[in-house]
Write an enzyme that holds these catalytic residues in place. Structure first.
Site, PDB file in Angstrom:
ATOM      1  N   ASP A 166      25.662  21.588  46.685  1.00 46.57           N
ATOM      2  CA  ASP A 166      24.738  22.210  47.640  1.00 46.57           C
ATOM      3  C   ASP A 166      23.370  21.539  47.549  1.00 46.57           C
ATOM      4  O   ASP A 166      22.339  22.191  47.428  1.00 46.57           O
ATOM      5  CB  ASP A 166      24.648  23.716  47.379  1.00 46.57           C
ATOM      6  N   GLY A 199      20.248  34.758  48.973  1.00 46.06           N
ATOM      7  CA  GLY A 199      21.341  34.011  49.567  1.00 46.06           C
ATOM      8  C   GLY A 199      22.586  34.865  49.505  1.00 46.06           C
ATOM      9  O   GLY A 199      22.512  36.055  49.176  1.00 46.06           O
ATOM     10  N   GLY A 232      13.560  34.665  46.700  1.00 44.00           N
ATOM     11  CA  GLY A 232      14.592  33.990  47.476  1.00 44.00           C
ATOM     12  C   GLY A 232      15.832  34.854  47.548  1.00 44.00           C
ATOM     13  O   GLY A 232      15.966  35.820  46.804  1.00 44.00           O
ATOM     14  N   TYR A 279      24.876  34.943  47.413  1.00 45.10           N
ATOM     15  CA  TYR A 279      25.224  35.407  46.063  1.00 45.10           C
ATOM     16  C   TYR A 279      24.366  36.580  45.607  1.00 45.10           C
ATOM     17  O   TYR A 279      24.696  37.263  44.672  1.00 45.10           O
ATOM     18  CB  TYR A 279      25.038  34.255  45.075  1.00 45.10           C
ATOM     19  N   GLY A 280      23.193  36.773  46.225  1.00 42.65           N
ATOM     20  CA  GLY A 280      22.288  37.824  45.772  1.00 42.65           C
ATOM     21  C   GLY A 280      20.851  37.374  45.923  1.00 42.65           C
ATOM     22  O   GLY A 280      20.532  36.578  46.798  1.00 42.65           O
ATOM     23  N   LYS A 281      20.013  37.908  45.033  1.00 38.52           N
ATOM     24  CA  LYS A 281      18.585  37.624  45.195  1.00 38.52           C
ATOM     25  C   LYS A 281      18.011  36.917  43.985  1.00 38.52           C
ATOM     26  O   LYS A 281      18.546  37.021  42.897  1.00 38.52           O
ATOM     27  CB  LYS A 281      17.840  38.935  45.408  1.00 38.52           C
ATOM     28  N   VAL A 282      16.887  36.243  44.211  1.00 37.11           N
ATOM     29  CA  VAL A 282      16.183  35.601  43.104  1.00 37.11           C
ATOM     30  C   VAL A 282      14.822  36.273  42.962  1.00 37.11           C
ATOM     31  O   VAL A 282      14.123  36.479  43.952  1.00 37.11           O
ATOM     32  CB  VAL A 282      15.984  34.093  43.362  1.00 37.11           C
ATOM     33  N   LYS A 316      18.099  35.036  38.752  1.00 40.48           N
ATOM     34  CA  LYS A 316      19.045  35.059  39.849  1.00 40.48           C
ATOM     35  C   LYS A 316      20.036  36.184  39.588  1.00 40.48           C
ATOM     36  O   LYS A 316      20.759  36.173  38.595  1.00 40.48           O
ATOM     37  CB  LYS A 316      19.754  33.707  39.877  1.00 40.48           C
TER      38      LYS A 316
END
Ligand SMILES: *[C@@H]1O[C@H](CO)[C@@H](O)[C@H](O)[C@H]1NC(C)=O
Ligand SMILES: *[C@@H]1O[C@H](CO)[C@@H](O)[C@H](O)[C@H]1NC(C)=O
Ligand SMILES: *[C@@H]1O[C@H](CO)[C@@H](O)[C@H](O)[C@H]1NC(C)=O
Length: 924
Positions: free
Chosen positions: A757, A642, A640, A644-647, A661
């Site tokens: 969220d 977003g 994933g 903020y960065g990646k998962v 995360k």
């Protein structure tokens, strides 16, 4: 300089080889005639290069010859050959290896002429459509080492003459229709008891009858696997079995064996898997405490004398699985059994166990399931933080009156469709043509070699441990020289065989060459690949592989390829060695600092007012650990991303799967903020909230490590992207779970937390489809600068959240309250009912639902907006209630929306109504 030399010397070698291979050689005349007969029978299903006139000289695919042009091996697996096995094969007198496996269109019986192939060592005919009797003449193949005729339609008796095959190591006749009894030698006939060298008797899943003769077993035997399950054997288990001390896997289940278990079975000290279930065994169960290597014990469905759970079970420290269904066990479950260190599954269904039991923190760390369905248990103490599933359906503890457990997951019906698949999140949208599929590692479209991989006696029962399957994939990939191997849909069938589907992808090209498929098929058929030991013996059934036209034909000679690959391998090894050396040096230096001062990074900045975080249960990970867990943050592990960065998905060294995360540069927080965040998250523990396992604050990185939730997001399931079908009942249970998680954040977390969220991609589904609320990336602590007044609190902030779910009030006033989460949750409820995203082609779901209801009422809504999947099902109770309630949640004025507490209560009553009505309708 050195490498140049190396390359040029290889090139010289290559030229030598190539010119040597080019010399024409003539196939021995007799063999040529016979091979042409095969070609005639199989017509155009033979490989195209069989059109050439000289099999040995021009290298027909699958045909190998000696220096003097005699054919020694025919390896023709997975080719889509069609026809019968011509008796001319029996005249290829030099043949040592014959493999025609995985040709589903090969039919008819085995010609008795095969008995002439006295040099034959390996004979593989796995997974074709052969029928008829196994010819007695195979008993003439005195050099035969390996005989696998499994998964065909052979009938008739096992020929006693097979007892002549004194060199035989492997005998596999499983999955046929063989009948009659097991041949044992006597004065005028031979029998399987003469196979002193055999390690494997796989005779399972046939129609064999009669007794298992005591004369079958001798102390000179070296048998390791004896699989006789799934037949119709009668009589007693012979006590002579104890003579075969080398036995490791013994499957006698699913027969009609009677009498008692011979007590000397306790002398088979190397046995690790013992299946005696589904017979008519009676008498007392002997003390098996001497079988200290036992991993898997299944005694279910027999008629033993009624007894309590035997105390010796708790002494078998290697046990992973205990299955004792339907054995009239009485008394209580004792705790020691739950403490067995490797225990994964405990199955005592359909007994009459009573009393109460406790699951405390000392239960085995690997325990995943305690199945006590249909007993007389009156209560259980399940310590909260423990993740074991308990099944207590059909026990007094689940009765409505007892009100103790009845609405916990222990009393819910079990989700049966459980299986393991390596997640393929990453190239989901990739579309490939016809036969090709996206390679999940690279997303390149390739034609994989696919097939079924089956395990006859795995020593585990937990399908959640991904590292087990990853190990399987890696060992396969290495052994087969593939780019990557993926295991899908691994699950236990009703006979406890673990079945799975595999996809094997080629390295850097569209498809495999035929010779590669032949090689792989043979390697799998001849047991050249050994799965990691916990999987037990493996067999493979390949799907027909069509070598596409798009595959480049042999443009390079195979010798050149070999030489080039050797050169490349040498180079890679040199580079790898250098890299490894550098790494070791660096690790040493890093390690020294870490060992002495794990929180060095925090302490050195003490002056900024930040001290070592005060954590509850979360641990600190080093950058190295997480780098290793994610294979250097490899793209294939990305699940994933977003703002903020990646998962990333990762596997810790202990085998635990996690989601990591990783903040990008732009969203790095300052030390104090990060510390506050992890302190806060580490305090949040709830069954419906994804738990924080730890964090990493190292090398300018900020990462949060969460438990891995296997079934992806609610959004994916609603939109049918995961293969999971969410029925109505499951949807309301998911809504209830998510509401409970959010209610915990609002009411019970200390300090309270507003999620900010809430959306369907932040609600994850675990392996039993329980909803887990995730991602408080932008959560706000209510007390953090907020004001609490009249039970309401708010925080003034920048607007954050996701379009479509955003509370309009918050958007306008920037006043964040718990009611903003309620609004977003209402949108999720509408998504659950309609399976539509909150904003689609510029239309807002909330508005659309309101308009349709206003103009056309519920009927119109059903027709226009309801998820078509739901429309198909018969019983949808509480649908109107849920829809009305969802609309309350998305009321414009926050004060008109319910609190999370009310949301939970309302959903509970909808779930309960559904349960009652449904149980009435199923009773009718
Ligand atoms: C039992 O297993 C051990 C270890 O695998 C092996 O060394 C030993 O020979 C086996 N015993 C027999 C009787 O085969
Ligand atoms: C459980 O069953 C056993 C044997 O049937 C009986 O002796 C015992 O009293 C029962 N215990 C409870 C708590 O009911
Ligand atoms: C998962 O399997 C591996 C073996 O592949 C094992 O070492 C590890 O302990 C297992 N993890 C759990 C939690 O059972």
């Amino acid at each position: 300089m050195e490498t140049q030399l190396l390359i040029s010397s290889f090139l010289v070698l290559a030229v030598c080889f190539a010119s040597w291979g080019g010399v024409e050689s003539l196939t021995k005349n007799e063999d040529l005639v016979n091979l042409n007969k095969l070609k005639l029978e199989w017509k155009d299903t033979v490989p195209p290069n069989w059109r050439a006139s000289d099999p040995c000289g021009s290298h027909w695919d699958g045909v190998n010859c000696t220096w003097n042009s005699q054919v020694t091996s025919l390896k023709l697996s997975t080719m889509g050959l069609k026809g019968i096995l011509p008796s001319a094969i029996g005249s290829l007198s030099g043949l040592e290896t014959l493999d025609v496996s995985y040709n589903k269109d090969l039919t008819g019986s085995i010609p008795s002429s095969l008995g002439n192939l006295i040099n034959l060592k390996i004979m593989l005919m796995i997974g074709c459509s052969f029928s008829g009797q196994i010819p007695n003449e195979l008993g003439n193949l005195l050099n035969l080492n390996f005989l696998a005729l499994n998964s065909n339609g052979f009938t008739g008796a096992i020929p006693p003459a097979l007892g002549n095959l004194s060199q035989l190591h492997w005998l596999d006749l499983a999955d046929n229709q063989l009948s009659g009894s097991l041949p044992v030698s006597n004065t005028n006939e031979n029998g399987l008891d003469k196979l002193h060298d055999a390690r494997h008797f796989h005779l399972n899943r046939n129609k064999l009858t009669g007794t298992i003769s005591p004369n079958l077993f001798h102390s000179t035997m070296k048998l390791v696997h004896l699989l006789l399950d799934g037949n119709a054997f009668t009589g007693e288990i012979p006590s002579t079995l104890e003579l075969v001390e080398s036995l490791e896997v013994l499957r006698l289940d699913r027969n009609s064996l009677s009498g008692s278990i011979p007590s000397n079975i306790r002398n088979l000290r190397n046995v690790s898997e013992l299946y005696l279930s589904n017979n008519k065994l009676n008498g007392a169960v002997p003390d098996l405490s001497t079988l200290t290597r036992l991993h898997y014990l299944d005694l279910s469905n027999n008629s033993f004398d009624p007894l309590e759970i035997p105390p010796w079970l708790a002494s078998l420290q290697q046990l992973t699985t205990i299955a004792m269904e339907n054995l009239r066990f009485t008394g209580e479950i004792y705790h020691k059994i739950l403490e067995l260190p490797l225990l994964e599954t405990l199955n005592f269904r359909n007994n009459t166990l009573n009393g109460t039991f406790k699951v405390t923190s000392n239960v085995s760390r690997s325990l995943v399931l305690i199945d006590l369905e249909n007993n007389k248990i009156i209560g259980a103490q399940l310590q909260k933080a423990i993740t074991v599933s308990c099944r207590l359906v059909g026990n007094p503890a689940c009765n409505l009156e007892s009100a103790l457990l009845w609405n916990t997951s222990a009393c819910e019906p079990y989700y049966k469709g459980h299986s393991y698949s390596t997640p393929l999140t990453h190239c989901r949208d990739k579309i490939c043509s016809a036969d090709s599929k996206p390679n999940p590692r690279t997303c390149q479209c390739q034609i994989p070699y696919e097939g079924k991989l089956k395990f006859r006696a795995p020593s585990f029962s937990d399908l959640n441990n991904a590292s087990r399957f990853m190990e399987l994939e890696t060992t396969l990939q290495t052994k087969l020289g593939a780019d990557s191997v993926f295991v899908r849909s691994a699950n236990f069938d009703d006979q406890n065989y673990l079945t799975s589907e595999v996809q094997i992808f080629p390295v850097n090209k569209t498809g495999f060459r035929r010779s590669e498929i032949i090689g792989t098929g043979f390697m799998m058929g001849s047991q050249n690949y050994k799965a990691p030991s916990s999987f037990g013996t493996t067999y493979f059934i390949g799907d027909t592989y069509f070598v596409g036209n798009s595959v480049p034909s042999n443009s390079l000679s195979s010798t050149t390829i070999i030489v080039l690959s050797i050169t490349a391998a040498v180079l890679i090894m040199m580079i790898a060695c250098m890299g490894f050396y550098a790494l070791v040096q660096k690790r040493r230096a890093d390690g020294e600092i870490k060992l002495h001062k794990p929180f060095a990074g925090w302490e050195s900045k003490e002056e900024q007012g930040t001290s070592v975080p005060n954590l509850k249960g979360a641990r600190m990970f080093s950058y190295m650990e997480l780098e290793k867990a994610t294979n250097r943050f490899a793209q294939m592990n990305e699940i994933g991303s977003g703002a903020y960065g990646k998962v990333y998905k990762g596997i810790l060294s202990g085998g635990e799967m996690v989601a990591i995360k990783r903040a990008n540069q732009a969203s790095l927080k300052d030390r104090k903020q990060f510390k506050n965040e992890i302190e806060l998250l580490s305090r949040v523990h709830h069954r419906n909230i994804v738990g924080l396992l730890g964090f990493c604050f190292d090398k300018e990185e900020q990462m949060l490590v969460y438990e891995y939730i296997s079934n992806g997001t609610l959004r994916e399931s609603i939109h049918g992207q995961t293969g999971i079908r969410l029925d109505w009942r499951r949807r309301i249970l998911i809504a209830l779970g998510a509401a409970k998680g959010l209610n915990y954040l609002h009411e019970f977390a200390n300090p309270p937390i507003i999620h900010r969220d809430v959306k369907s991609t932040n609600i994850l589904l675990d392996e039993r489809l329980v909803a887990m609320v995730a991602d408080f990336g932008i959560s706000r602590v209510v007390s953090d600068g907020g004001v609490r007044a009249g039970g309401q609190s708010h925080v003034t902030t920048q607007v954050k959240g996701t379009m479509g779910y955003l509370d309009p009030e918050y958007y306008m006033t920037l006043q964040l309250t718990e009611k903003s989460d309620i609004y977003s949750f209402g949108v999720v409820l509408l998504e659950l009912i309609t399976a539509r995203p909150p904003i689609e082609r510029g239309k807002n779901l909330v508005q659309e639902v309101k308009t349709v209801l206003e103009l056309q009422g519920f009927r119109g809504f059903r027709h226009e907006l309801m998820d078509p999947v739901l429309k198909q099902s018969m019983y949808i109770t509480g649908f109107e209630n849920l829809l009305n309630f969802a609309l309350c949640c998305v009321e414009e004025l926050p004060e008109n929306r319910p609190s999370m507490d009310i949301v939970v209560k309302e959903l509970e009553s909808i779930v309960e109504n559904e349960r009652l009505l449904n149980s009435i309708s199923t009773r009718i």
